[in-house]
Design a protein around this motif. Sequence first.
Motif, PDB file in Angstrom:
ATOM      1  N   GLN A 266      -3.552   8.340  -0.275  1.00  0.00           N
ATOM      2  CA  GLN A 266      -4.589   7.331  -0.065  1.00  0.00           C
ATOM      3  C   GLN A 266      -5.155   6.836  -1.400  1.00  0.00           C
ATOM      4  OE1 GLN A 266      -7.765   8.697   2.432  1.00  0.00           O
ATOM      5  NE2 GLN A 266      -8.566   6.637   2.801  1.00  0.00           N
ATOM      6  N   MET A 267      -5.269   7.728  -2.362  1.00  0.00           N
ATOM      7  CA  MET A 267      -5.761   7.311  -3.685  1.00  0.00           C
ATOM      8  C   MET A 267      -4.820   6.275  -4.311  1.00  0.00           C
ATOM      9  SD  MET A 267      -6.861  10.891  -5.455  1.00  0.00           S
ATOM     10  CE  MET A 267      -7.819  12.143  -4.592  1.00  0.00           C
ATOM     11  N   ILE A 268      -3.518   6.559  -4.230  1.00  0.00           N
ATOM     12  CA  ILE A 268      -2.536   5.624  -4.797  1.00  0.00           C
ATOM     13  C   ILE A 268      -2.622   4.272  -4.095  1.00  0.00           C
ATOM     14  CG2 ILE A 268      -0.076   5.183  -5.088  1.00  0.00           C
ATOM     15  CD1 ILE A 268       0.309   8.210  -5.405  1.00  0.00           C
ATOM     16  N   GLY A 269      -2.764   4.291  -2.771  1.00  0.00           N
ATOM     17  CA  GLY A 269      -2.897   3.037  -2.031  1.00  0.00           C
ATOM     18  C   GLY A 269      -4.113   2.242  -2.465  1.00  0.00           C
ATOM     19  N   HIS A 270      -5.245   2.940  -2.679  1.00  0.00           N
ATOM     20  CA  HIS A 270      -6.466   2.257  -3.120  1.00  0.00           C
ATOM     21  C   HIS A 270      -6.291   1.646  -4.508  1.00  0.00           C
ATOM     22  CE1 HIS A 270      -9.243   4.659  -0.185  1.00  0.00           C
ATOM     23  NE2 HIS A 270      -8.624   3.654   0.392  1.00  0.00           N
ATOM     24  N   LEU A 271      -5.596   2.381  -5.396  1.00  0.00           N
ATOM     25  CA  LEU A 271      -5.400   1.854  -6.752  1.00  0.00           C
ATOM     26  C   LEU A 271      -4.611   0.538  -6.718  1.00  0.00           C
ATOM     27  CD1 LEU A 271      -5.507   2.077  -9.830  1.00  0.00           C
ATOM     28  CD2 LEU A 271      -3.413   3.464  -9.720  1.00  0.00           C
ATOM     29  N   TYR A 272      -3.510   0.531  -5.989  1.00  0.00           N
ATOM     30  CA  TYR A 272      -2.697  -0.689  -5.944  1.00  0.00           C
ATOM     31  C   TYR A 272      -3.404  -1.815  -5.184  1.00  0.00           C
ATOM     32  CZ  TYR A 272       1.382   1.355  -8.164  1.00  0.00           C
ATOM     33  OH  TYR A 272       2.245   1.915  -9.073  1.00  0.00           O
ATOM     34  N   THR A 273      -4.196  -1.446  -4.222  1.00  0.00           N
ATOM     35  CA  THR A 273      -4.980  -2.475  -3.522  1.00  0.00           C
ATOM     36  C   THR A 273      -5.950  -3.151  -4.479  1.00  0.00           C
ATOM     37  OG1 THR A 273      -4.812  -1.296  -1.414  1.00  0.00           O
ATOM     38  CG2 THR A 273      -6.588  -2.903  -1.633  1.00  0.00           C
ATOM     39  N   GLU A 274      -6.561  -2.346  -5.342  1.00  0.00           N
ATOM     40  CA  GLU A 274      -7.483  -2.916  -6.332  1.00  0.00           C
ATOM     41  C   GLU A 274      -6.723  -3.877  -7.265  1.00  0.00           C
ATOM     42  OE1 GLU A 274     -10.624  -2.816  -6.873  1.00  0.00           O
ATOM     43  OE2 GLU A 274     -11.368  -1.259  -5.534  1.00  0.00           O
ATOM     44  N   ILE A 275      -5.539  -3.456  -7.691  1.00  0.00           N
ATOM     45  CA  ILE A 275      -4.750  -4.314  -8.592  1.00  0.00           C
ATOM     46  C   ILE A 275      -4.426  -5.640  -7.911  1.00  0.00           C
ATOM     47  CG2 ILE A 275      -2.552  -4.547  -9.795  1.00  0.00           C
ATOM     48  CD1 ILE A 275      -2.588  -1.493 -10.201  1.00  0.00           C
ATOM     49  N   MET A 276      -3.950  -5.562  -6.670  1.00  0.00           N
ATOM     50  CA  MET A 276      -3.559  -6.791  -5.971  1.00  0.00           C
ATOM     51  C   MET A 276      -4.777  -7.647  -5.630  1.00  0.00           C
ATOM     52  SD  MET A 276      -0.323  -5.646  -3.561  1.00  0.00           S
ATOM     53  CE  MET A 276      -0.922  -4.045  -3.024  1.00  0.00           C
ATOM     54  N   ASN A 277      -5.889  -7.013  -5.303  1.00  0.00           N
ATOM     55  CA  ASN A 277      -7.101  -7.789  -5.023  1.00  0.00           C
ATOM     56  C   ASN A 277      -7.577  -8.535  -6.264  1.00  0.00           C
ATOM     57  OD1 ASN A 277      -7.190  -7.039  -2.353  1.00  0.00           O
ATOM     58  ND2 ASN A 277      -8.682  -5.384  -2.660  1.00  0.00           N
ATOM     59  N   HIS A 278      -7.470  -7.896  -7.397  1.00  0.00           N
ATOM     60  CA  HIS A 278      -7.891  -8.579  -8.625  1.00  0.00           C
ATOM     61  C   HIS A 278      -6.910  -9.674  -9.003  1.00  0.00           C
ATOM     62  CE1 HIS A 278     -10.553  -5.078  -8.922  1.00  0.00           C
ATOM     63  NE2 HIS A 278     -11.265  -5.790  -9.785  1.00  0.00           N
ATOM     64  N   MET A 279      -5.640  -9.500  -8.680  1.00  0.00           N
ATOM     65  CA  MET A 279      -4.687 -10.596  -8.894  1.00  0.00           C
ATOM     66  C   MET A 279      -4.922 -11.732  -7.904  1.00  0.00           C
ATOM     67  SD  MET A 279      -2.594 -10.376 -11.418  1.00  0.00           S
ATOM     68  CE  MET A 279      -1.477 -11.646 -10.850  1.00  0.00           C
ATOM     69  N   ASN A 280      -5.512 -11.431  -6.786  1.00  0.00           N
ATOM     70  CA  ASN A 280      -5.828 -12.450  -5.791  1.00  0.00           C
ATOM     71  C   ASN A 280      -7.019 -13.307  -6.200  1.00  0.00           C
ATOM     72  OD1 ASN A 280      -4.102 -12.664  -3.606  1.00  0.00           O
ATOM     73  ND2 ASN A 280      -4.851 -10.766  -2.684  1.00  0.00           N
ATOM     74  N   TYR A 281      -7.656 -12.940  -7.266  1.00  0.00           N
ATOM     75  CA  TYR A 281      -8.865 -13.662  -7.699  1.00  0.00           C
ATOM     76  C   TYR A 281      -8.597 -15.142  -7.879  1.00  0.00           C
ATOM     77  CZ  TYR A 281     -12.717 -15.059 -10.752  1.00  0.00           C
ATOM     78  OH  TYR A 281     -13.788 -15.705 -11.291  1.00  0.00           O
ATOM     79  N   ALA A 282      -7.400 -15.471  -8.459  1.00  0.00           N
ATOM     80  CA  ALA A 282      -7.094 -16.874  -8.738  1.00  0.00           C
ATOM     81  C   ALA A 282      -6.984 -17.687  -7.466  1.00  0.00           C
ATOM     82  CB  ALA A 282      -5.791 -16.981  -9.531  1.00  0.00           C
ATOM     83  N   SER A 283      -6.609 -17.059  -6.337  1.00  0.00           N
ATOM     84  CA  SER A 283      -6.454 -17.813  -5.108  1.00  0.00           C
ATOM     85  C   SER A 283      -7.786 -18.342  -4.615  1.00  0.00           C
ATOM     86  CB  SER A 283      -5.812 -16.948  -4.024  1.00  0.00           C
ATOM     87  OG  SER A 283      -6.662 -15.868  -3.674  1.00  0.00           O
ATOM     88  N   ASN A 284      -8.889 -17.738  -5.046  1.00  0.00           N
ATOM     89  CA  ASN A 284     -10.194 -18.261  -4.646  1.00  0.00           C
ATOM     90  C   ASN A 284     -10.407 -19.682  -5.147  1.00  0.00           C
ATOM     91  OD1 ASN A 284     -10.859 -15.837  -3.420  1.00  0.00           O
ATOM     92  ND2 ASN A 284     -11.782 -14.989  -5.277  1.00  0.00           N
TER      93      ASN A 284
END
Length: 631
Positions: free
Chosen positions: A174-192
């Motif tokens: 679960q920790m690994i999943g949260h880490l990659y989710t954070e990475i992808m969420n921050h990469m999603n910033y530009a889509s805003n």
Amino acid sequence: MAARMQMLLLLTLLCGLAAAKHLGDLEAGGGAVGGLHHHQHHQHSASTHHRRRLQRDSRAKDATSASLGTAHQCEAVKSYFESIDIKSSGFHNEKGAICGGSCCNNATEVELRDKAAGKFELLLHHHTSSLRGVLETNVKQFQSHVMELAQQSENNTQSVFATIYYRMVPRVRQMIGHLYTEIMNHMNYASNYTNSNDQLGRRGIGGISSVQSHLEEAVHRFFVQLFPVAYHQMVHLNNDKLGELHEDYINCLQHNYDELRPFKDIPHQLQASLGKSVHMSNVFMNALIQAAEVISEADGLYGEKLTDSCKLHLLKMYYCPNCNGHHPPPEAKLCDGYCKNVMRGCSAEYAGLLDSPWSSVVDALNNLVTTHILSDNGIITVIKQLQSRLSDAIMAAMHNDSELEQKVKKTCGSPSLTPYATGEPDAKPLPHKIAIKYATPPDPGMVRFLSTIDQSKEFYTNIVDNFCDEHHSREDHSCWTGDRFGEYNQLLISPGINAQRYNPEVPFNSMAQGSQLNELVDKLIKIRQSIGAAQAPPNSIQSHDIQSDMGHEGSGGGEGQIGDDEEEYGGAHGSGDGSGDGPDVNFGGNPPITEQEPRDNGKTSGSNPLAATTATWMLLTLVTMLLSSCS
């Protein structure tokens, strides 16, 4: 003296009689000559009338033939006019005032003028839409590729932990999943940005910088949470001491994580590399989106910025050949110099104001991609290496297990284990059979992007040159000059807003400039500055970039400045009065001083022999003149 006077009177009388007789003879003979002249004049008039009638008939026949030929030519181009929805075409007795051809009247020319303006706008729309599409498509493709890489990296990381650190898997997955989710969420910033234009201006680089700090905090939080699990794995489970660490002990380990530094410098290195690479990726995507919006805003101004002079010459360039019965291109070629002068004059505001700051943005994007996106520290490489770096962190703690255990005991004491709440975990769960296969590297796509974006330098200037080069005559002989087919002799004006002041076809009107274009220039300058600020070291002042952008802000190049020769020739006008009298020039305004002869104030005597001689000479001269006239 008296005798001489009598002789003079007698000669005068004889001369008068002779003159009278001569005049009578002339009158008598004049009657016969006049009759002959009258007969000859009658014959000449009849011949002239006949010749003029033949000439009129010949001209009428030629005019009829020419009219039929022109009508045939107009019928030939009528189908072309109808294909572009121009209905008032055909042969007209009333020629249009602009093109002067029989195939268009004034009403037709008005239609064609609007059609020509629309054609020019469509040309600009086509190229700006293509460029905007390249920018927006690249944002989506780049972001999609990074997200795919992140997903694959997560799968590979889970597989590595399941294979090597299998006892940690239930608590680490679960920790690994949260880490990659954070990475992808921050990469999603530009889509805003794609959802709201207002957010683009409000958040900007400051928002992207906050993303970097948030991601670094997420990476740090991951390693803090990983520490108790990794410590339990290497110290207790390896010694067959089964059970779970007490919650208070876990809190103690996490609270002293920064001081204990169990994973050496690897977490700090990952924080920096992930934070910087994701940050630069967002800067890249943000810059592309903002640039696309500037291009789109400029695209909306084309119709508003066309002057009447531009529309007039677009009509002459596009359709006046047709109004004179000539087929459209490629049969009717435009002179290259004429085409470029018209197109450069019409696009002067865009090319002059936007080309330079846009080229600066392109240079900044090129540098950003080559230096940060595709480098060894770029987002692609960092994400690919992430699973190995996480494994390296665990291995660093295991290799330093004895020293680390002493530090932990000194800080938190000896741990007490509690039984597993859900029973003992599997001794060795089956590893995930996930092949490490990454998405296609973006290098070819990014290289294509760099090539495309680099070609967009001097964007509006290139539109003009490409249009004239591809579709029109490259030579200025036997081509359409705007008024006729022949040789174009006007000077080809170089690109640039200043040079267009001397454009022989569409001179630049500075009064037509609006504030909207200047606002777009400011936006491009800010994009350039934001890219430079993102690449600069922390707390550094971007004086070089600011000075560079200030230099671009007053772009125009000075192509149209008056040369020394022109200035030299300009000083030769208006000097002198053109009299050509040489030395007799009156500089002071007073009449020139000349030397006069002294007057003779003495009295003239009546018996003066010189006076008598002079009088006699004058009488003889008069007699000679009279005799000559009598003869």
